[in-house]
Design a protein around this motif. Structure first.
Motif, PDB file in Angstrom:
ATOM      1  N   MET A 193       0.852  -1.190   0.000  1.00  0.00           N
ATOM      2  CA  MET A 193       0.000   0.000   0.000  1.00  0.00           C
ATOM      3  C   MET A 193       0.881   1.231   0.000  1.00  0.00           C
ATOM      4  N   ALA A 194       0.318   2.325  -0.481  1.00  0.00           N
ATOM      5  CA  ALA A 194       0.976   3.627  -0.398  1.00  0.00           C
ATOM      6  C   ALA A 194       0.038   4.542   0.371  1.00  0.00           C
ATOM      7  N   ILE A 195       0.604   5.283   1.323  1.00  0.00           N
ATOM      8  CA  ILE A 195      -0.200   6.170   2.155  1.00  0.00           C
ATOM      9  C   ILE A 195       0.407   7.568   2.167  1.00  0.00           C
ATOM     10  N   VAL A 196      -0.462   8.558   2.358  1.00  0.00           N
ATOM     11  CA  VAL A 196       0.033   9.920   2.537  1.00  0.00           C
ATOM     12  C   VAL A 196       0.643  10.017   3.930  1.00  0.00           C
ATOM     13  N   ASN A 197       1.503  10.981   4.103  1.00  0.00           N
ATOM     14  CA  ASN A 197       2.256  11.127   5.339  1.00  0.00           C
ATOM     15  C   ASN A 197       1.645  12.219   6.198  1.00  0.00           C
ATOM     16  N   ILE A 198       1.443  11.942   7.479  1.00  0.00           N
ATOM     17  CA  ILE A 198       0.865  12.941   8.382  1.00  0.00           C
ATOM     18  C   ILE A 198       1.829  14.099   8.621  1.00  0.00           C
ATOM     19  N   LYS A 199       3.125  13.836   8.530  1.00  0.00           N
ATOM     20  CA  LYS A 199       4.132  14.870   8.765  1.00  0.00           C
ATOM     21  C   LYS A 199       5.151  14.876   7.623  1.00  0.00           C
ATOM     22  N   PRO A 200       4.731  15.310   6.432  1.00  0.00           N
ATOM     23  CA  PRO A 200       5.671  15.276   5.298  1.00  0.00           C
ATOM     24  C   PRO A 200       6.826  16.253   5.478  1.00  0.00           C
ATOM     25  N   ILE A 201       8.006  15.812   5.084  1.00  0.00           N
ATOM     26  CA  ILE A 201       9.184  16.673   5.126  1.00  0.00           C
ATOM     27  C   ILE A 201       9.108  17.698   3.998  1.00  0.00           C
ATOM     28  N   LEU A 202       8.673  17.261   2.831  1.00  0.00           N
ATOM     29  CA  LEU A 202       8.433  18.127   1.675  1.00  0.00           C
ATOM     30  C   LEU A 202       7.082  17.741   1.083  1.00  0.00           C
ATOM     31  N   PRO A 203       6.437  18.629   0.320  1.00  0.00           N
ATOM     32  CA  PRO A 203       5.166  18.266  -0.322  1.00  0.00           C
ATOM     33  C   PRO A 203       5.328  17.000  -1.180  1.00  0.00           C
ATOM     34  N   GLY A 204       4.392  16.073  -1.011  1.00  0.00           N
ATOM     35  CA  GLY A 204       4.434  14.824  -1.767  1.00  0.00           C
ATOM     36  C   GLY A 204       5.139  13.682  -1.064  1.00  0.00           C
ATOM     37  N   HIS A 205       5.686  13.918   0.115  1.00  0.00           N
ATOM     38  CA  HIS A 205       6.369  12.868   0.892  1.00  0.00           C
ATOM     39  C   HIS A 205       5.333  11.825   1.303  1.00  0.00           C
ATOM     40  N   VAL A 206       5.476  10.618   0.767  1.00  0.00           N
ATOM     41  CA  VAL A 206       4.538   9.523   1.030  1.00  0.00           C
ATOM     42  C   VAL A 206       5.295   8.299   1.509  1.00  0.00           C
ATOM     43  N   LEU A 207       4.552   7.274   1.923  1.00  0.00           N
ATOM     44  CA  LEU A 207       5.145   6.026   2.393  1.00  0.00           C
ATOM     45  C   LEU A 207       4.570   4.855   1.614  1.00  0.00           C
ATOM     46  N   VAL A 208       5.405   3.866   1.317  1.00  0.00           N
ATOM     47  CA  VAL A 208       4.950   2.608   0.731  1.00  0.00           C
ATOM     48  C   VAL A 208       5.295   1.512   1.736  1.00  0.00           C
ATOM     49  N   CYS A 209       4.302   0.674   2.049  1.00  0.00           N
ATOM     50  CA  CYS A 209       4.448  -0.340   3.093  1.00  0.00           C
ATOM     51  C   CYS A 209       3.859  -1.660   2.619  1.00  0.00           C
ATOM     52  N   PRO A 210       4.322  -2.776   3.194  1.00  0.00           N
ATOM     53  CA  PRO A 210       3.595  -4.016   2.951  1.00  0.00           C
ATOM     54  C   PRO A 210       2.241  -3.923   3.662  1.00  0.00           C
ATOM     55  N   LEU A 211       1.224  -4.555   3.111  1.00  0.00           N
ATOM     56  CA  LEU A 211      -0.083  -4.568   3.782  1.00  0.00           C
ATOM     57  C   LEU A 211       0.002  -5.296   5.119  1.00  0.00           C
ATOM     58  N   ARG A 212       0.766  -6.363   5.141  1.00  0.00           N
ATOM     59  CA  ARG A 212       0.955  -7.102   6.387  1.00  0.00           C
ATOM     60  C   ARG A 212       1.845  -6.270   7.299  1.00  0.00           C
ATOM     61  N   VAL A 213       1.453  -6.136   8.542  1.00  0.00           N
ATOM     62  CA  VAL A 213       2.277  -5.390   9.490  1.00  0.00           C
ATOM     63  C   VAL A 213       3.485  -6.252   9.835  1.00  0.00           C
ATOM     64  N   VAL A 214       4.632  -5.856   9.319  1.00  0.00           N
ATOM     65  CA  VAL A 214       5.892  -6.549   9.558  1.00  0.00           C
ATOM     66  C   VAL A 214       6.926  -5.478   9.916  1.00  0.00           C
ATOM     67  N   ALA A 215       7.625  -5.685  11.026  1.00  0.00           N
ATOM     68  CA  ALA A 215       8.493  -4.643  11.565  1.00  0.00           C
ATOM     69  C   ALA A 215       9.774  -4.426  10.767  1.00  0.00           C
ATOM     70  N   ARG A 216      10.384  -5.477  10.279  1.00  0.00           N
ATOM     71  CA  ARG A 216      11.699  -5.363   9.657  1.00  0.00           C
ATOM     72  C   ARG A 216      11.697  -5.870   8.228  1.00  0.00           C
ATOM     73  N   TYR A 217      12.499  -5.228   7.399  1.00  0.00           N
ATOM     74  CA  TYR A 217      12.629  -5.586   5.989  1.00  0.00           C
ATOM     75  C   TYR A 217      13.044  -7.050   5.828  1.00  0.00           C
ATOM     76  N   LYS A 218      13.948  -7.503   6.658  1.00  0.00           N
ATOM     77  CA  LYS A 218      14.449  -8.881   6.584  1.00  0.00           C
ATOM     78  C   LYS A 218      13.355  -9.911   6.856  1.00  0.00           C
ATOM     79  N   ASP A 219      12.257  -9.491   7.476  1.00  0.00           N
ATOM     80  CA  ASP A 219      11.168 -10.405   7.805  1.00  0.00           C
ATOM     81  C   ASP A 219      10.063 -10.446   6.753  1.00  0.00           C
ATOM     82  N   MET A 220      10.216  -9.663   5.685  1.00  0.00           N
ATOM     83  CA  MET A 220       9.242  -9.701   4.593  1.00  0.00           C
ATOM     84  C   MET A 220       9.483 -10.962   3.759  1.00  0.00           C
ATOM     85  N   THR A 221       8.428 -11.484   3.174  1.00  0.00           N
ATOM     86  CA  THR A 221       8.590 -12.634   2.282  1.00  0.00           C
ATOM     87  C   THR A 221       9.189 -12.139   0.959  1.00  0.00           C
ATOM     88  N   ASN A 222       9.730 -13.063   0.180  1.00  0.00           N
ATOM     89  CA  ASN A 222      10.273 -12.699  -1.132  1.00  0.00           C
ATOM     90  C   ASN A 222       9.201 -12.034  -1.994  1.00  0.00           C
TER      91      ASN A 222
END
Length: 182
Positions: free
Chosen positions: A25-54
């Protein structure tokens, strides 16, 4: 856009989702550093990159690429800082993998790398800001401490974020329509 509840770590962000794949998913940021600052995340709540599936890693990377392309076009920029703070010791303030996409223009900061200082500062600490929002009615002392830390870059209102979400949803749909007609 979303029909069921979607979370960024412990925080419900259903109405801030402007792009969604089967795994990301991609979400807008509540506290953007610059206009357009967004976040892309896995839908599954996973804390660390190493724990994501391939499969999640591939889907996430492709989502970052698509979103960055649209963000640069929409915000009229010539580049983007794409960053993952993987773990609390790396500055991650919400325990859910997220890639920051920050659209950039030449000289938008005094130094190109100043963006990282902003990401690591209390101004960029979204987790603490959300915690403040949740607890401000309950614990007055915590409120005073956290208000001081968040004043430099206050969070946006839900209305502002939902307006940006609607606009970016439409822009992502335009991009998908353009791609499918090629």
């Amino acid at each position: 856009m979303a029909t069921s509840e979607i979370f960024f770590g412990p925080f419900k962000v259903t109405t801030q989702v402007f792009y969604k794949t089967r795994l990301s998913m991609a979400i807008v940021n509540i506290k953007p550093i610059l206009p357009g600052h967004v976040l892309v995340c896995p839908l599954r709540v996973v804390a660390r990159y190493k724990d994501m599936t391939n499969e999640e890693v591939v889907d996430h990377a492709l989502a970052v690429q698509k979103v960055a392309k649209v963000i640069e076009r929409v915000y009229g920029t010539t580049g983007a800082t794409v960053a993952i703070q993987d773990g609390a010791s790396a500055g991650q303030s919400v325990p859910h993998v997220h890639t920051h996409i920050i659209p950039r223009k030449l000289n938008d900061f005094p130094s190109i790398d100043d963006v990282y200082t902003h990401l690591e500062s209390s101004e960029g600490n979204v987790g603490k800001f959300f915690e403040y929002q949740r607890q401000r009615k309950i614990v007055e002392e915590q409120k005073k401490e956290l208000v001081v830390e968040s004043m430099n870059r206050p969070g946006r209102s839900m209305e502002e974020m939902e307006e940006e979400t609607r606009m970016l949803t439409a822009e992502m749909e335009k991009e998908e329509t353009k791609r499918s007609s090629l």
